[in-house]
Design an enzyme around this catalytic site. Structure first.
Site, PDB file in Angstrom:
ATOM      1  N   LYS A  37      76.070  63.544  39.608  1.00 51.41           N
ATOM      2  CA  LYS A  37      74.742  62.937  39.536  1.00 51.41           C
ATOM      3  C   LYS A  37      73.741  64.058  39.287  1.00 51.41           C
ATOM      4  CE  LYS A  37      72.367  61.477  43.203  1.00 51.41           C
ATOM      5  NZ  LYS A  37      71.027  62.044  43.052  1.00 51.41           N
ATOM      6  N   LYS A  96      65.568  58.265  38.615  1.00 53.00           N
ATOM      7  CA  LYS A  96      64.930  57.148  39.339  1.00 53.00           C
ATOM      8  C   LYS A  96      63.821  56.491  38.510  1.00 53.00           C
ATOM      9  CE  LYS A  96      66.322  58.586  43.930  1.00 53.00           C
ATOM     10  NZ  LYS A  96      66.993  59.861  43.608  1.00 53.00           N
ATOM     11  N   ILE A 146      57.225  50.620  33.091  1.00 53.54           N
ATOM     12  CA  ILE A 146      57.164  49.297  32.455  1.00 53.54           C
ATOM     13  C   ILE A 146      58.468  49.082  31.667  1.00 53.54           C
ATOM     14  CG2 ILE A 146      54.648  49.161  32.330  1.00 53.54           C
ATOM     15  CD1 ILE A 146      54.939  50.024  29.335  1.00 53.54           C
ATOM     16  N   GLY A 160      75.479  65.941  48.208  1.00 54.22           N
ATOM     17  CA  GLY A 160      74.855  67.087  47.543  1.00 54.22           C
ATOM     18  C   GLY A 160      75.013  68.367  48.322  1.00 54.22           C
TER      19      GLY A 160
END
Ligand code: O7M
Length: 229
Positions: free
Chosen positions: A45, A77, A81, A203
């Site tokens: 990630k 993240k 719109i 992480g």
């Protein structure tokens, strides 16, 4: 697009490595970790801190170099719109990422997401830190919304195992649940899997360890005890 569950099966692991913090040269650091951890880690990630340090071109090179061994997840993240989210997803897919994380609270994303092909979308339904009250208060709403969107899965916090269990009970069976908060944020490796998560995102307890291979191995060993491998 790489097959996330196929890789998990092959490696007998449910570990997604969160790459945010680096020490020293970010490209050298990421290279060293990814070259070593391939037998244990299913997905990588990539967080915004890493992308800002390496530059997007550097991130793309990483995805290209290690794409045969890992599923690559873009964690920017997204929360814009719908037209902008659609374009962001198309560009991340073009860059070689297999999936992306989006915030679901902007809502109205049905059309933007329905056109996405060959790229997985995961929506956040709660967050792992203690102060995420606003998001967590809308957990049920976000779950319902996620299940209607026909996405690949959700992100639900290992630090709040009750929410992981509720997500598992509510969501369609084929939805994946990715759980961060294992290690540095306090949840034990394997604990989110026990509550119904499909993968655990880890992480700093690996990336900041001098023995990162040993740290990853301990996570995967705990996971194997839960998944019975
Ligand atoms: O193990 P850590 O604490 O070093 O890293 C956890 C990672 O999971 C880090 O990349 C965070 O951005 C991410 N994360 C959370 O910690 N909490 C959340 O609620 C959600 C995420 C996340 O992955 O969202 C996609």
């Amino acid at each position: 697009m790489r097959d996330l569950l196929g890789l998990a099966e092959r490696k007998k692991s449910r570990l997604i490595l969160a790459l945010d913090f680096v020490s020293g040269d970010p490209a050298v650091f990421a290279d060293r970790l990814l070259a070593a951890l391939e037998p244990l880690v299913v997905g990588v990630k990539v967080g915004l801190p890493l992308a800002l340090r390496m530059g997007f071109r550097g991130v793309c090179e990483l995805v290209e170099r290690y794409g045969s061994g890992y599923y690559f997840l873009a964690d920017f993240k997204l929360a814009d719109i719908p037209d902008v989210v659609r374009e962001e997803l198309a560009l991340l897919s073009e860059a070689g990422f297999d999936g992306s994380i989006v915030h679901l609270f902007p809502m109205g994303l049905e059309e933007a997401l329905s056109g996405v092909r060959g790229h997985d979308v995961f929506g956040l339904v709660a967050m792992s830190h203690a102060g995420s009250r606003l998001l967590d208060e809308h957990f049920e709403d976000l779950l319902r919304y996620a299940s209607r969107l026909g996405i690949r899965g959700v992100v639900a916090p290992a630090t709040k195992p009750g929410l992981v269990a509720r997500a598992r009970a509510f969501l369609p069976e084929d939805y994946l649940i990715l759980s961060p908060g294992v290690g540095a944020q306090g949840a034990e490796p394997g604990s989110a899997l026990r509550h119904g998560a499909t993968f655990e995102i880890v992480g700093r307890s690996i990336t900041a360890s001098e023995d990162y291979y040993g740290a990853a191995e301990r996570v995967v060993e705990s996971q194997r005890r839960v998944i019975g491998e």
